[in-house]
Enzyme design. Sequence first.
Site, PDB file in Angstrom:
ATOM      1  N   ASP A   1       4.607   2.867   6.382  1.00 30.21           N
ATOM      2  CA  ASP A   1       5.606   3.437   7.301  1.00 30.21           C
ATOM      3  C   ASP A   1       6.980   2.802   7.055  1.00 30.21           C
ATOM      4  OD1 ASP A   1       4.803   0.949   8.305  1.00 30.21           O
ATOM      5  OD2 ASP A   1       5.095   1.517  10.391  1.00 30.21           O
TER       6      ASP A   1
ATOM      7  N   ASP B   1       7.168  -3.055   4.257  1.00 30.59           N
ATOM      8  CA  ASP B   1       6.426  -2.055   3.490  1.00 30.59           C
ATOM      9  C   ASP B   1       7.012  -1.905   2.094  1.00 30.59           C
ATOM     10  OD1 ASP B   1       4.848  -0.202   5.809  1.00 30.59           O
ATOM     11  OD2 ASP B   1       6.681  -1.172   6.476  1.00 30.59           O
TER      12      ASP B   1
ATOM     13  N   ILE C   1      -0.855  -0.376   5.842  1.00 27.91           N
ATOM     14  CA  ILE C   1       0.110  -1.336   6.363  1.00 27.91           C
ATOM     15  C   ILE C   1       1.002  -0.728   7.441  1.00 27.91           C
ATOM     16  CG2 ILE C   1       0.084  -2.855   4.369  1.00 27.91           C
ATOM     17  CD1 ILE C   1       2.504  -1.437   3.255  1.00 27.91           C
TER      18      ILE C   1
ATOM     19  N   ASP D   1       3.555  -7.099   5.540  1.00 30.97           N
ATOM     20  CA  ASP D   1       2.750  -6.208   4.701  1.00 30.97           C
ATOM     21  C   ASP D   1       2.535  -6.782   3.310  1.00 30.97           C
ATOM     22  OD1 ASP D   1       2.714  -4.486   6.864  1.00 30.97           O
ATOM     23  OD2 ASP D   1       4.431  -3.339   6.161  1.00 30.97           O
TER      24      ASP D   1
END
Length: 313
Positions: A12, A17, A133, A247
């Site tokens: 996301d 990320d 994640i 993440d």
Amino acid sequence: MAAPRKVIIDLDVGTDDAWALWMLLQCEKTYGYEVIAITCVNGNTGVENVVENTLTVLSAMGRTDVPVYRGAHEPLVHPRGTKYDGNFHGQNGLGDIDFGIEVNRTPLQEEHAVTAIQRLLNAHKGSIDLIFIGPLTNLALAMKLRPGLLKQASHLYIMGGNRHGVGNITWSAEFNFHTDPEAAHIVLQSDCCPISIVPWETCQRHAVPLAWRMEELGADETKPMLRILNAVERKVYGQRPNWMPCDAYLVAAFIQPDCVLKAHSYTVDVELHGALTRGQMVLDHRGAGAGHVRIIDDIDEGKFKELCWKTVA
């Protein structure tokens, strides 16, 4: 030679990320796996922004060979609320900055992320590792549409939940699980492959000095990805003393298993109804060591930093 492991990553994007995706793609050949799909989900920002951010970072990396799939635009039960509007990562998830990059849109597929997950797991039974994640909405939808789906995966890696009830979006809940608690409950209560989770408290424990991130790791701005991430993280981290790419910790645990120094197994669930605890991951401490979920409590910071350097090299 054996075929490389297959990987699907669901995200996301979000700055952490972006780091996780960059690390995963940079280490592909060295560590013997192949990323076959990137699936996008509502979370740090709306799913349309997530798609745009993913295409932006892939274009900056020169990795537009990996297919991208648009996924769920809201949680399973409760529509995206107003308590969290994505301000930490910016409204668009990457600091609302114009990077001046020409975005290559060829990776974006027409197929929905949920059907892509189902199709790929069926086509590569037992050989796909899943890395999730963001909120678990896409995976929960796929599992509801095809019961027993996760038995076809090799391993599921999740960044989310909490070990000791320490929250980051509420007093007692971590953001990914709190965004879609029903999805997390579905995933963690189903028959499936082995699961490993990096919870919020582990990320807190391994935060590194922001000065190291910006002045050492981020020093070479000739690299397009570093220019992007430096610009975003200068803005979103502001005066914070530490850098915490949650993440990326999970991706490091996947890439290099000996990066995990301490882990314990539990049966786990997610609170759905508590007035103060909705979205909290709850561990059965009475059955410690016998559960189906491995909670990663400690990682090797030296090995993590080595993977960071390999990522920017």
